[in-house]
Design an enzyme around this catalytic site. Structure first.
Site, PDB file in Angstrom:
ATOM      1  N   LYS A   1      -0.040  -0.100   3.814  1.00 52.57           N
ATOM      2  CA  LYS A   1      -0.201  -0.381   5.239  1.00 52.57           C
ATOM      3  C   LYS A   1      -1.798  -0.081   5.263  1.00 52.57           C
ATOM      4  CE  LYS A   1       1.999   2.803   3.844  1.00 52.57           C
ATOM      5  NZ  LYS A   1       3.841   3.209   3.107  1.00 52.57           N
TER       6      LYS A   1
ATOM      7  N   GLY B   1       9.810  -1.590   5.852  1.00 52.86           N
ATOM      8  CA  GLY B   1      10.684  -1.508   3.909  1.00 52.86           C
ATOM      9  C   GLY B   1      10.970  -2.850   4.419  1.00 52.86           C
TER      10      GLY B   1
ATOM     11  N   GLY C   1      11.928   9.341  -3.352  1.00 57.23           N
ATOM     12  CA  GLY C   1      11.424   8.399  -3.474  1.00 57.23           C
ATOM     13  C   GLY C   1      11.005   7.391  -1.887  1.00 57.23           C
TER      14      GLY C   1
ATOM     15  N   GLU D   1       5.180   8.927   0.395  1.00 59.47           N
ATOM     16  CA  GLU D   1       3.920   8.279  -0.338  1.00 59.47           C
ATOM     17  C   GLU D   1       3.251   9.328  -1.643  1.00 59.47           C
ATOM     18  OE1 GLU D   1       2.128   5.523   1.026  1.00 59.47           O
ATOM     19  OE2 GLU D   1       4.075   5.660   1.456  1.00 59.47           O
TER      20      GLU D   1
ATOM     21  N   LYS E   1       0.771   1.419  10.091  1.00 57.62           N
ATOM     22  CA  LYS E   1       1.878   0.961  10.718  1.00 57.62           C
ATOM     23  C   LYS E   1       1.771   0.389  11.978  1.00 57.62           C
ATOM     24  CE  LYS E   1       4.834   2.265   6.836  1.00 57.62           C
ATOM     25  NZ  LYS E   1       6.322   3.828   6.861  1.00 57.62           N
TER      26      LYS E   1
HETATM   27  N1  HSE Z   1       6.108   6.643   2.691  1.00 57.39           N
HETATM   28  C1  HSE Z   1       6.797   5.702   3.959  1.00 57.39           C
HETATM   29  C2  HSE Z   1       7.648   6.140   4.918  1.00 57.39           C
HETATM   30  C3  HSE Z   1       7.721   4.609   2.699  1.00 57.39           C
HETATM   31  O1  HSE Z   1       8.374   7.234   4.579  1.00 57.39           O
HETATM   32  O2  HSE Z   1       8.037   5.845   5.589  1.00 57.39           O
HETATM   33  C4  HSE Z   1       7.732   3.336   3.520  1.00 57.39           C
HETATM   34  O3  HSE Z   1       6.170   3.215   3.808  1.00 57.39           O
END
Ligand code: HSE
Length: 597
Positions: A350, A379, A430, A433, A448
């Site tokens: 993004k 996602g 996980g 970022e 985004k």
């Molecule tokens: N780091 C991002 C979040 C991952 O927490 O939304 C998904 O884009």
């Protein structure tokens, strides 16, 4: 606008074990992301029914049907519930419904009953609430409440019966073959011709090896047309009141798989790599760019595929480059370079798209390639697809929870966890970022939001009113409220007088911490979930809301979205190979560059 309903039936031949449930989840996601409501009818996994039968017969040579039926039904009930779990993991909002909940009634012999009735209104109500319903096939309920079975292969009948009663737009029976043939293609001898379409009677004449004859008779008597296809199938056999059209099998010969170059092997790329390896018929990973050849990726990547020089990936003959390295540069240059070499690009990046999305889209268009980026926003939440679907309605703005990490952290803080510990947990899960500051300072939401705004409104300048994250002091939260980091974007003028179909001159956007009442849909977004609320105006200038929500971060949901783009390319590739003009999948590139002009 009424959203279409599709009934998908997954037979035991395609659901051999849990890993097949993941593949089936991708198939459901394919339709879900297009805004189609799905009823997934599932058989028992693999040989479960035979195994249960043998177990019962070891105890009693001829078990009484009313004792055997509930035992066999556990096969479908288990696979339905496991599939619900697989869909949840993949980020597809789904519910599992029993025959009782959908009022699926049957009469006749306990092991070979005939379905009589379905509470279609109840099922459609459930689909309005949650867009995917999983239903165990083969099983129905008698008037006295007992479970009965619809005969061997009865999941076909469940699917067709449900499709008929909910007036589904389409019913697809998914098998381990790519359609019906004039005779069994597994037998020795010249390959039989493959059917593109056939009448119900043609299908009945083929015998019961692929389709349950009882289900076929039901479809014939009630005019329920349906498809027979494999997973990720492109040219199903259509059965209905149709002429018999057969093609030589070699015109449908399997094309070579799509050759993939992978940039990155981190959290998401590792998930994508594993999924690509599960479909060697569709994908062939040729090269993987990593930072360090020695790092243990935990995904079992074949070492000779790994390289640390991007030129090795870009110079290897490939059909598609999957960019999951992240960051604006050099990722943008890598993607542009891949596109200039005629490679399709799939990315979740993004930051790069927000900075250079229109340039990349133009490059894709100039080189007749696809630039697909479904995973870059939300996602597994089909935020971009929903924006596109709403394009014909008049979108005046959207707002949403677009960062899973911050939402997870805010929820943890609300439960008494310290900020530092909550961030650590988000990283461990996980979600965050590589540099979690991008999540915490609101940059990730801003990226985004920019990508989604461009997809929704075109390349219109954005005026930022506010851009904040959650790292500063958080507001006090009164009882019955929740703190959320909300990204919002709307046309400059929302009043009816200012609304026209033309692109707005300017968009107003913000990323800000809000205290929302718990009844607000955005307050209800829990943990790493994301949600976007689009506002549209109907023809009578009434404001309507459309909410799309689900798992917005983490390896599996993001992998789901990346794989959906890759499956799209693989289907187009198969179609081209089978000699039919492929449906243009360059929707993202076309959308962006059109809007950019
Ligand atoms: N780091 C991002 C979040 C991952 O927490 O939304 C998904 O884009």
């Amino acid at each position: 606008m009424e959203r279409p309903v599709k009934v998908l039936k997954f037979g035991g031949s395609v659901l051999r074990d849990e890993s097949d449930l993941v593949a089936a989840a991708h198939e459901v996601y394919r339709y879900y992301r297009r805004g189609i409501r799905v009823v997934a009818v599932v058989s028992a996994l693999g040989s479960t029914t035979d195994d249960l039968m043998s177990r019962a017969r070891r105890l009693c040579v001829q078990p009484r049907p009313e004792l055997l039926a509930p035992v066999l039904a556990t096969g479908e009930t288990t696979s339905a519930n496991l599939f619900g779990i697989a869909l949840d993991g993949a980020g597809v909002p789904a519910q599992v419904l029993s025959p009782h909940q959908i009022g699926l009634r049957a009469r006749g012999p306990v092991l070979d009953a005939d379905p009589m009735d379905l509470d279609a209104a109840a099922l459609l109500r459930e689909l309005d609430r949650v867009p995917v319903a999983v239903v165990p096939g083969f099983v129905a309920q008698r008037d006295d409440g007992r479970l009965v079975l619809l005969g061997r292969g009865g999941s076909d009948l469940s699917a067709l019966f449900i499709a008929h009663h909910v007036k589904a737009d389409c019913c697809r029976l998914i098998k381990d073959v790519d359609g019906c043939y004039e005779s069994d293609p597994a037998l020795p001898g010249p390959p039989p011709r493959r059917l593109l379409s056939a009448s119900f009677d043609d299908a009945l004449a083929l015998g019961g090896a692929i389709l349950q004859p009882k289900a076929l008779r039901f479809a014939r008597d009630h005019h329920v047309a349906f498809d027979v296809a494999g997973l990720c199938g492109v040219r199903p056999t259509r059965i209905g009141r149709l002429p018999r059209i057969a093609v030589e099998a070699d015109t449908m010969a399997a094309s070579r798989p799509l050759r993939v170059g992978l940039l990155g092997l981190g959290t998401v790329a590792g998930g994508v790599y594993r999924e690509l390896c599960c479909r060697p018929d569709l994908f062939d990973v040729r090269r993987i760019l990593v930072r360090n050849l020695d790092t243990d990726r935990g995904v079992g990547a074949v070492s000779h595929l790994l390289c640390t020089d991007v030129r090795e990936v870009l110079d290897t003959p490939c059909d598609v480059v999957v960019e999951l390295a992240g960051g604006v540069q050099p990722a943008t240059e890598w993607m542009a370079s891949a596109l200039r070499r005629g490679r399709h690009v799939v990315t979740a990046n993004k930051a790069a798209l927000a900075a250079h999305g229109c340039l990349l889209a133009r490059t894709a268009q100039q080189h007749a390639c696809s630039l697909l980026f479904s995973a870059s926003v939300g996602g597994a939440v089909p935020a971009l697809e929903t924006a596109r679907r709403l394009a014909s309605e008049h979108v005046i703005g959207f707002e949403g929870v677009l960062n899973g990490t911050t939402n997870f952290v805010l929820d943890q803080i609300a439960q008494g966890t310290s900020f530092a510990e909550a961030v650590r947990r988000a990283q461990q899960a996980g979600l965050a970022e590589a540099d979690p500051r991008l999540d915490l300072d609101g940059s990730d939401v801003a990226h985004k939001l920019t990508v989604l705004a461009r997809h929704t409104f075109g390349d219109v300048p954005i005026r930022w009113q506010r851009r904040e994250g959650i790292a500063g002091k958080l507001p006090d939260v009164p009882p019955g409220h929740a703190v959320r980091l909300v990204g919002s974007c709307h046309r400059q003028c929302e009043t009816p007088m200012g609304v026209g179909q033309a692109s707005p001159a300017e968009l107003i956007a913000s990323v800000e911490v809000r205290v929302l009442p718990e009844r607000d849909a955005l307050a209800q977004v829990a943990g790493e979930q994301n949600a976007v609320r689009f506002s549209t105006l109907d023809a009578r200038l009434r404001r309507c809301e459309h909410i799309v929500a689900g798992r917005g971060a983490g390896r599996v949901p993001t992998t789901t979205a990346v794989m959906a783009d890759l499956f799209e390319l693989a289907r187009a590739h198969k179609l081209r190979a089978s000699g039919r003009s492929a449906k243009d999948t360059r929707f993202s590139a076309a959308a962006c560059s059109q809007e950019a002009s």
